[in-house]
Write a protein that holds these residues in place. Structure first.
Motif, PDB file in Angstrom:
ATOM      1  N   HIS A 213     -70.934 -26.315-100.833  1.00 50.81           N
ATOM      2  CA  HIS A 213     -70.159 -25.748 -99.729  1.00 50.81           C
ATOM      3  C   HIS A 213     -70.934 -25.745 -98.407  1.00 50.81           C
ATOM      4  N   LEU A 214     -72.253 -25.969 -98.466  1.00 49.66           N
ATOM      5  CA  LEU A 214     -73.008 -26.149 -97.226  1.00 49.66           C
ATOM      6  C   LEU A 214     -72.598 -27.427 -96.504  1.00 49.66           C
ATOM      7  N   PHE A 215     -72.195 -28.425 -97.270  1.00 51.40           N
ATOM      8  CA  PHE A 215     -71.978 -29.758 -96.707  1.00 51.40           C
ATOM      9  C   PHE A 215     -70.504 -30.092 -96.515  1.00 51.40           C
ATOM     10  N   ILE A 216     -69.625 -29.445 -97.276  1.00 45.30           N
ATOM     11  CA  ILE A 216     -68.189 -29.669 -97.091  1.00 45.30           C
ATOM     12  C   ILE A 216     -67.759 -28.989 -95.794  1.00 45.30           C
ATOM     13  N   GLY A 217     -67.197 -29.732 -94.886  1.00 47.20           N
ATOM     14  CA  GLY A 217     -66.787 -29.187 -93.602  1.00 47.20           C
ATOM     15  C   GLY A 217     -67.885 -29.108 -92.565  1.00 47.20           C
ATOM     16  N   ALA A 218     -69.096 -29.564 -92.884  1.00 49.58           N
ATOM     17  CA  ALA A 218     -70.214 -29.486 -91.939  1.00 49.58           C
ATOM     18  C   ALA A 218     -70.280 -30.691 -91.005  1.00 49.58           C
ATOM     19  N   GLU A 219     -69.383 -31.646 -91.180  1.00 51.77           N
ATOM     20  CA  GLU A 219     -69.242 -32.797 -90.279  1.00 51.77           C
ATOM     21  C   GLU A 219     -70.518 -33.634 -90.162  1.00 51.77           C
ATOM     22  N   GLY A 220     -71.247 -33.749 -91.270  1.00 51.32           N
ATOM     23  CA  GLY A 220     -72.434 -34.596 -91.280  1.00 51.32           C
ATOM     24  C   GLY A 220     -73.590 -34.060 -90.475  1.00 51.32           C
ATOM     25  N   THR A 221     -73.615 -32.769 -90.180  1.00 49.62           N
ATOM     26  CA  THR A 221     -74.717 -32.192 -89.404  1.00 49.62           C
ATOM     27  C   THR A 221     -75.818 -31.636 -90.291  1.00 49.62           C
ATOM     28  N   LEU A 222     -75.545 -31.420 -91.570  1.00 56.30           N
ATOM     29  CA  LEU A 222     -76.534 -30.841 -92.484  1.00 56.30           C
ATOM     30  C   LEU A 222     -76.979 -31.816 -93.561  1.00 56.30           C
TER      31      LEU A 222
END
Length: 480
Positions: A213-222
């Motif tokens: 869930h850190l990466f889902i919806g983070a738009e490739g920033t993490l």
């Protein structure tokens, strides 16, 4: 170059890359990945210079096209070592500039990271590479007797990894939820080139933090999503749909409530189109609108069942009850799969708006369902006052609180973007909504994030970014 207080090292590096440094970077990338995977100078494809936003093109230093997770990780390590930021790219169908390169950055395209790796019928899961087009994923699930319910108008172009990175919504959120609810596991390359392979295939897995869930919806920033495990759902045995004309917005809200209670889990989509949208689409070549103009609102109601002999008559009976209750001014019900496609063709015709309306600004907002019509009326009035002659069309998923707007001034070059955005987003704040329901923040909505997120929330987002990407090497300047 001295970075501004709000500017990351990655943003600063992107704008200040010497010829020798760039040559060294390109040589290292070619040595590791091969010449065919690293395109620079005149070999850079024009398509990688932007996404579907209205920001315009910005050529990257190079376009890197790795074919494996290991190659993605290697490219990330090399770029981080040279201090050059990386902008991940999928199908480039985003509307917010999230995949638009920065000057001097490397665009890392996942277009070669395609393919279905495994389908497990017992656990009802699919393992897929991130660059695979959504339509390919849908078709593979269908061939195996399952359903991937995520569905967007850009299904043939958008990539499943980009869908996850923006937590895409689409047409059937009211039944199946956002992309987040369809993902069990991820493989992710981190900003330093490290890799987390957490391809979980279990619905229940509470072993510590659920890092996906850190990466889902983070738009490739993490991190860069490279592989996914998707939940598969039973394939519906039948699909029924109706296009309905309604006398007022109160009837729309009533029909939604009746659909939720009367159709229950069969309800798979509830789309609403305001009159200006209906009139514009009705004048488009190749689009057949089966109901006349002049009504206050138009709804597309879809239901998916398990037994056509039982569920189709049930849907018809439900629709008749709504007509008897006075909620409907007119309606047509599907008699075949072709009819369902025709009905959806009216709703999906918005994909042709750039050709029909000319330049305009697209918006994707979220609002309380009960307030949507009041917002529409307030927005139309405010736009008419602020930008005389402006057009605005309203439509959306409604059942999940998502409203889409296209607005602009015909013949204007440039478009009055700032004025239109100030009206649309200013009213979103007044009505207690969100500036992004399903397309993310990227660059275009970043100035408006404070309208819907508190200072404490934004500060926590920045702390997460700093923890995972302290040097700002991965998609810097996006979201926060």
């Amino acid at each position: 170059m001295t970075a501004r207080p709000e500017e990351s090292r990655g943003e600063a590096a992107a704008g200040d890359l010497s010829a020798s440094r760039s040559a060294g970077l390109l040589a290292a990338l070619v040595a590791e990945l091969g010449a065919t995977a690293v395109l620079s100078g005149p070999e850079r494809p024009a398509r990688n210079a932007s996404d579907w936003s209205t920001l315009g093109a910005q050529a990257p230093l190079a376009v890197v096209r790795p074919a494996t997770t290991e190659a993605v990780a290697a490219a990330m390590r090399i770029c981080a070592a040279h201090g050059v930021p990386v902008v991940p790219q999928g199908g480039l169908t985003g509307l917010c500039g999230g995949a638009r390169p920065l000057p001097g950055s490397v665009a890392l395209s996942l277009e070669r990271m395609t393919g279905i790796e495994a389908i497990d019928p017992a656990s009802a899961t699919m393992t897929v590479r991130a660059g695979t087009p959504l339509q390919t994923v849908q078709e593979a699930a269908d061939a195996a007797g399952f359903l991937v319910p995520l569905d967007l108008g850009a299904r043939g172009s958008c990539a499943i990894g980009g869908n996850a990175s923006t937590n895409a919504g689409g047409n059937r959120v009211i039944r199946y939820g956002m992309t987040r609810e369809m993902i069990l596991g991820l493989e992710v390359v981190l900003p330093d080139g490290g890799t987390i392979t957490a391809l979980n295939t279990m619905i229940k897995n509470n072993a510590g933090y659920d890092l996906k869930h850190l990466f889902i919806g983070a738009e490739g920033t993490l991190g860069i999503i490279t592989r996914l495990v998707l939940r598969l759902f039973p394939k519906p045995a039948c699909t029924m749909a109706a296009l309905c004309a309604l006398p007022d917005y109160e009837s729309v809200v009533g029909l939604l409530a009746a659909a939720r209670s009367g159709l229950g889990p069969m309800l798979s989509a509830f789309e609403v189109m305001w009159p200006d949208y209906w009139e514009t689409v009705g004048a488009m070549p190749g689009v057949r609108v089966p109901l006349p103009q002049g009504h206050a609102a138009y709804c597309l109601v879809e239901a998916q069942g398990t037994d056509e002999a039982y569920d189709a008559p049930r849907f018809q009976a439900w629709l008749e009850r709504q007509a008897e209750a006075g909620l409907l001014a007119d309606a047509v019900v599907s008699r075949s799969v072709a009819d369902v496609r025709t009905f959806w063709g009216v709703r999906d015709a918005c994909s042709e708006f750039p050709h029909v309306l000319g330049p305009h600004e697209p918006f994707d907002i979220g609002l309380p369902v009960a307030a949507m019509d009041a917002y529409v009326r307030a927005c139309k009035a405010a736009l008419a006052e602020r930008v005389p002659g402006a057009f605005a069309l309203f439509y959306g998923h409604i059942g999940d609180g998502n409203l889409h707007i296209v607005a602009g001034l015909r013949g204007a070059d440039p478009q009055p973007k700032d004025a239109v955005q100030e009206v649309v987003y200013g009213l979103v704040r007044e009505f207690g909504g969100t500036v992004s329901a399903e397309h993310g923040i990227g660059l275009t909505k970043k100035p408006w994030l404070g309208h819907v997120r508190s200072e404490a929330e934004i500060a926590l987002m920045r702390r997460l970014k700093a923890a995972l990407d302290p040097d700002g090497m991965l998609n810097p300047g996006k979201v926060v």
